[in-house]
Design a protein around this motif. Structure first.
Motif, PDB file in Angstrom:
ATOM      1  N   GLN A  94      59.129  -5.287  43.946  1.00 41.09           N
ATOM      2  CA  GLN A  94      58.170  -5.424  42.846  1.00 41.09           C
ATOM      3  C   GLN A  94      57.913  -6.886  42.503  1.00 41.09           C
ATOM      4  OE1 GLN A  94      59.885  -2.919  39.724  1.00 41.09           O
ATOM      5  NE2 GLN A  94      58.208  -1.472  40.026  1.00 41.09           N
ATOM      6  N   ASN A  95      58.938  -7.700  42.567  1.00 47.73           N
ATOM      7  CA  ASN A  95      58.809  -9.104  42.180  1.00 47.73           C
ATOM      8  C   ASN A  95      58.115  -9.948  43.244  1.00 47.73           C
ATOM      9  OD1 ASN A  95      60.164  -8.515  39.816  1.00 47.73           O
ATOM     10  ND2 ASN A  95      62.153  -9.214  40.565  1.00 47.73           N
ATOM     11  N   THR A  96      58.228  -9.528  44.508  1.00 48.03           N
ATOM     12  CA  THR A  96      57.720 -10.347  45.612  1.00 48.03           C
ATOM     13  C   THR A  96      56.349  -9.899  46.090  1.00 48.03           C
ATOM     14  OG1 THR A  96      59.988 -10.753  46.340  1.00 48.03           O
ATOM     15  CG2 THR A  96      58.235 -11.219  47.915  1.00 48.03           C
ATOM     16  N   ALA A  97      56.206  -8.604  46.362  1.00 47.27           N
ATOM     17  CA  ALA A  97      54.975  -8.093  46.968  1.00 47.27           C
ATOM     18  C   ALA A  97      53.902  -7.833  45.912  1.00 47.27           C
ATOM     19  CB  ALA A  97      55.272  -6.814  47.738  1.00 47.27           C
ATOM     20  N   LEU A 133      54.196  16.281  43.123  1.00 47.90           N
ATOM     21  CA  LEU A 133      52.760  16.462  43.333  1.00 47.90           C
ATOM     22  C   LEU A 133      52.085  15.152  43.702  1.00 47.90           C
ATOM     23  CD1 LEU A 133      50.169  18.197  43.161  1.00 47.90           C
ATOM     24  CD2 LEU A 133      50.047  17.581  40.734  1.00 47.90           C
ATOM     25  N   LEU A 134      52.537  14.045  43.096  1.00 45.78           N
ATOM     26  CA  LEU A 134      51.894  12.745  43.312  1.00 45.78           C
ATOM     27  C   LEU A 134      52.883  11.655  42.923  1.00 45.78           C
ATOM     28  CD1 LEU A 134      49.042  11.924  44.268  1.00 45.78           C
ATOM     29  CD2 LEU A 134      48.396  11.657  41.873  1.00 45.78           C
ATOM     30  N   SER A 135      52.845  10.530  43.642  1.00 49.98           N
ATOM     31  CA  SER A 135      53.753   9.428  43.338  1.00 49.98           C
ATOM     32  C   SER A 135      53.170   8.125  43.859  1.00 49.98           C
ATOM     33  CB  SER A 135      55.131   9.664  43.978  1.00 49.98           C
ATOM     34  OG  SER A 135      55.041   9.578  45.398  1.00 49.98           O
ATOM     35  N   THR A 136      53.763   7.028  43.440  1.00 51.29           N
ATOM     36  CA  THR A 136      53.420   5.701  43.965  1.00 51.29           C
ATOM     37  C   THR A 136      54.689   5.098  44.554  1.00 51.29           C
ATOM     38  OG1 THR A 136      53.805   4.719  41.778  1.00 51.29           O
ATOM     39  CG2 THR A 136      51.546   5.335  42.333  1.00 51.29           C
ATOM     40  N   PRO A 137      55.008   5.400  45.802  1.00 51.86           N
ATOM     41  CA  PRO A 137      56.256   4.908  46.398  1.00 51.86           C
ATOM     42  C   PRO A 137      56.288   3.390  46.486  1.00 51.86           C
ATOM     43  CG  PRO A 137      54.824   5.852  48.077  1.00 51.86           C
ATOM     44  CD  PRO A 137      54.197   6.172  46.761  1.00 51.86           C
ATOM     45  N   ILE A 138      57.490   2.829  46.519  1.00 51.46           N
ATOM     46  CA  ILE A 138      57.689   1.378  46.600  1.00 51.46           C
ATOM     47  C   ILE A 138      58.066   1.013  48.029  1.00 51.46           C
ATOM     48  CG2 ILE A 138      59.011  -0.582  45.730  1.00 51.46           C
ATOM     49  CD1 ILE A 138      59.432   0.895  43.161  1.00 51.46           C
ATOM     50  N   ASN A 176      59.638  -0.823  51.339  1.00 53.96           N
ATOM     51  CA  ASN A 176      60.999  -1.182  51.712  1.00 53.96           C
ATOM     52  C   ASN A 176      60.957  -2.560  52.373  1.00 53.96           C
ATOM     53  OD1 ASN A 176      63.726  -1.070  52.392  1.00 53.96           O
ATOM     54  ND2 ASN A 176      63.378   0.160  54.222  1.00 53.96           N
ATOM     55  N   PRO A 177      61.260  -3.642  51.640  1.00 50.17           N
ATOM     56  CA  PRO A 177      61.132  -4.987  52.200  1.00 50.17           C
ATOM     57  C   PRO A 177      61.936  -5.140  53.485  1.00 50.17           C
ATOM     58  CG  PRO A 177      61.622  -5.084  49.857  1.00 50.17           C
ATOM     59  CD  PRO A 177      61.812  -3.659  50.282  1.00 50.17           C
ATOM     60  N   PRO A 178      61.440  -5.912  54.470  1.00 51.15           N
ATOM     61  CA  PRO A 178      60.215  -6.727  54.425  1.00 51.15           C
ATOM     62  C   PRO A 178      58.964  -5.980  54.872  1.00 51.15           C
ATOM     63  CG  PRO A 178      61.380  -7.159  56.462  1.00 51.15           C
ATOM     64  CD  PRO A 178      62.208  -6.153  55.720  1.00 51.15           C
ATOM     65  N   GLN A 179      59.028  -4.661  54.970  1.00 50.47           N
ATOM     66  CA  GLN A 179      57.873  -3.883  55.407  1.00 50.47           C
ATOM     67  C   GLN A 179      56.704  -4.070  54.436  1.00 50.47           C
ATOM     68  OE1 GLN A 179      59.054   0.218  56.040  1.00 50.47           O
ATOM     69  NE2 GLN A 179      60.958  -0.400  57.042  1.00 50.47           N
ATOM     70  N   SER A 180      55.519  -3.724  54.901  1.00 50.03           N
ATOM     71  CA  SER A 180      54.322  -3.942  54.096  1.00 50.03           C
ATOM     72  C   SER A 180      53.668  -2.651  53.629  1.00 50.03           C
ATOM     73  CB  SER A 180      53.295  -4.758  54.897  1.00 50.03           C
ATOM     74  OG  SER A 180      53.803  -6.043  55.181  1.00 50.03           O
ATOM     75  N   ALA A 181      54.193  -1.491  54.045  1.00 49.79           N
ATOM     76  CA  ALA A 181      53.562  -0.243  53.626  1.00 49.79           C
ATOM     77  C   ALA A 181      54.555   0.905  53.683  1.00 49.79           C
ATOM     78  CB  ALA A 181      52.348   0.065  54.512  1.00 49.79           C
ATOM     79  N   VAL A 182      54.317   1.904  52.835  1.00 48.99           N
ATOM     80  CA  VAL A 182      55.113   3.116  52.826  1.00 48.99           C
ATOM     81  C   VAL A 182      54.176   4.283  52.539  1.00 48.99           C
ATOM     82  CG1 VAL A 182      55.724   2.692  50.392  1.00 48.99           C
ATOM     83  CG2 VAL A 182      56.993   4.397  51.697  1.00 48.99           C
ATOM     84  N   SER A 239      51.384   3.116  49.567  1.00 47.87           N
ATOM     85  CA  SER A 239      51.645   1.886  48.821  1.00 47.87           C
ATOM     86  C   SER A 239      51.758   0.745  49.825  1.00 47.87           C
ATOM     87  CB  SER A 239      52.938   2.001  48.008  1.00 47.87           C
ATOM     88  OG  SER A 239      52.797   2.926  46.957  1.00 47.87           O
ATOM     89  N   TYR A 240      51.162  -0.387  49.500  1.00 46.65           N
ATOM     90  CA  TYR A 240      51.124  -1.485  50.474  1.00 46.65           C
ATOM     91  C   TYR A 240      51.156  -2.831  49.772  1.00 46.65           C
ATOM     92  CZ  TYR A 240      46.144  -1.227  49.202  1.00 46.65           C
ATOM     93  OH  TYR A 240      44.955  -1.181  48.511  1.00 46.65           O
ATOM     94  N   ASP A 241      51.493  -3.844  50.547  1.00 46.51           N
ATOM     95  CA  ASP A 241      51.532  -5.230  50.065  1.00 46.51           C
ATOM     96  C   ASP A 241      50.132  -5.815  50.221  1.00 46.51           C
ATOM     97  OD1 ASP A 241      52.004  -7.844  49.428  1.00 46.51           O
ATOM     98  OD2 ASP A 241      53.765  -8.073  50.720  1.00 46.51           O
ATOM     99  N   HIS A 242      49.470  -6.013  49.101  1.00 43.54           N
ATOM    100  CA  HIS A 242      48.078  -6.466  49.135  1.00 43.54           C
ATOM    101  C   HIS A 242      47.953  -7.901  49.636  1.00 43.54           C
ATOM    102  CE1 HIS A 242      43.964  -5.927  48.563  1.00 43.54           C
ATOM    103  NE2 HIS A 242      43.905  -5.537  47.304  1.00 43.54           N
TER     104      HIS A 242
END
Length: 422
Positions: A213-216, A349-354, A356-362, A390-393
């Motif tokens: 959360q702090n980095t991406a 039903l729905l979520s916003t996954p976080i 897994n660093p250093p990956q850019s998407a989940v 969820s992805y690193d913009h």
């Protein structure tokens, strides 16, 4: 003569661990290479085997203590252990007899003491979390079938037994007698709090998620998916598939193959940032979130883009078994270029996954639910699932994220695309 038991090498860059659980009690007979303790590292639980056969001595460290690699944690004494166990039990008897009883919790103390004695009589080795649940629900652990490694009880086993246990009038009576001690001015039942030290695994999970959360620059995009075609294909071929490959055909194989197909068109989803460079991969190593007794673990399916459906399903099934037994290794967790998390198995039903660093998407999968949708101008009912990416913009643009989900949607709604690489 005693033999020292030390903390073994735990893996690259890991120098310490937490003593999670003693698997043997002082005086217990121990075989050579038999596990006597479980260590919790940042990623997995590691069992410490006895170097020799003998009798378990007094532990040098307590459960919850942090230990360094190579540190002494116990000693194995020579002998069978039967003779030494009796004096220790006799020595501990006066301590139990001298334990004061709090009249305000008399009923509860009796109930917890009975459960604890049942636990000791059953000769079961219980983890602190399992022991606490056994005491809370007043269960006899010797009557619960364990599904963990070597038949050990897990938290799920205790919770299932508590849910299926019939209500006991005697227990209700004990609670009533305990409440009789509460002054009338109290008005309500006593409220309790419990403080439990976070496991090393849970601390690591918290640290990594907060780091993400702090980095991406996190952002999530969604799409819905009609699961009709996948469900029809699975229903049609699952028996033949299981007969040929000795493994059940699940949904995850379809999603892994679809993710591999989509990642070819959108390679940034399968890349990550390292310093001021972008690292692209010509392979897809999929991290699969698996629920384990001590928390969430993420083993890696390597070269998933080159695997068959059967190979994917067998790998996932093996990860699930070993996660439950606590036998996943450090190498199983290393790497990973993309993550798939299936919250649908728990009813999400729905979520916003976080990520897994250093990956850019989940990718987040969710439950399948029949919903009304419009097809060819008519309202029909279809088994629908929401997909979340969820992805690193910083690396993945919105257009690329949407394109990735659309490619997955197209492949899963028409599984033939998975066969002809479209």
């Amino acid at each position: 003569m005693a033999t020292d038991v030390t903390v073994p090498t735990l893996g690259e860059s890991i120098t310490e661990a937490t003593l999670g659980q003693w698997l043997k009690k002082p005086g217990d007979p121990v075989k050579a290479d038999e596990p006597i303790a479980s260590l919790e590292t940042d990623k997995v639980a590691v069992e410490v085997p006895s170097p020799v056969a003998g009798t378990m001595g007094e532990p040098v460290v307590a459960e919850g203590d942090t230990v360094q690699v190579g540190a002494l944690i116990a000693r194995i004494e020579a002998g069978s252990g039967a003779a030494s166990a009796q004096p220790q039990a006799a020595a501990k008897a006066p301590e139990v007899a001298a334990t004061p009883v709090n009249p305000q919790g008399a009923g509860e103390n009796i109930e917890l003491r009975d459960a604890a004695e049942a636990s000791q009589d059953s000769s079961l080795t219980l983890s602190p979390a399992v022991r606490r649940l056994v005491l809370e629900h007043g269960l006899d652990p010797s009557r619960i079938k364990g599904t963990g490694k070597d038949g050990r009880l897990t938290k799920d086993d205790v919770l299932a037994a508590a849910q299926n246990a019939p209500s006991a009038p005697a227990k209700a009576g004990a609670q009533t007698s305990a409440q009789d001690w509460v002054p009338a001015s109290a008005g309500t039942q006593e409220r309790k709090e419990e403080r439990v030290r976070m496991t090393r695994l849970r601390q690591t999970i918290a640290k990594r998620l907060k780091e993400a959360q702090n980095t991406a620059a996190l952002l999530t995009t969604f799409n819905d998916l009609d699961m009709s075609a996948v469900m029809e294909a699975r229903a049609k071929y699952k028996d033949l598939f299981e007969k040929k490959h000795q493994i059940r055909l699940g949904f995850m194989g379809f999603f892994v193959k679809a993710a591999a197909l989509a990642a070819r068109d959108v390679p940034s989803v399968n890349a990550y940032i390292e310093g001021d460079e972008i690292v692209y991969h010509d392979y897809l190593d999929v991290s699969v979130a698996v629920s384990a007794p001590n928390g969430l673990v993420v083993p890696v399916i390597r070269n998933a883009d080159k695997m068959s459906f059967a190979e994917i399903e067998k790998t996932i099934a093996d990860f699930g078994r070993r996660a439950k037994d606590g036998t996943l290794s450090m190498d199983d967790m290393k790497g990973g270029t993309f993550t798939i998390s299936n919250g649908g198995v728990f009813g999400s039903l729905l979520s916003t996954p976080i990520i897994n660093p250093p990956q850019s998407a989940v990718l987040g999968m969710h439950r399948i639910e029949e919903r009304p949708v419009v097809r060819n101008g008519e309202i029909v009912v279809r088994p629908m699932m929401y997909l979340a990416l969820s992805y690193d913009h910083r690396l993945v643009d919105g257009r690329e994220a949407v394109t990735f989900l659309v490619r997955m949607k197209e492949a899963l709604e028409d599984p033939t695309r998975l066969l002809i690489d479209l």
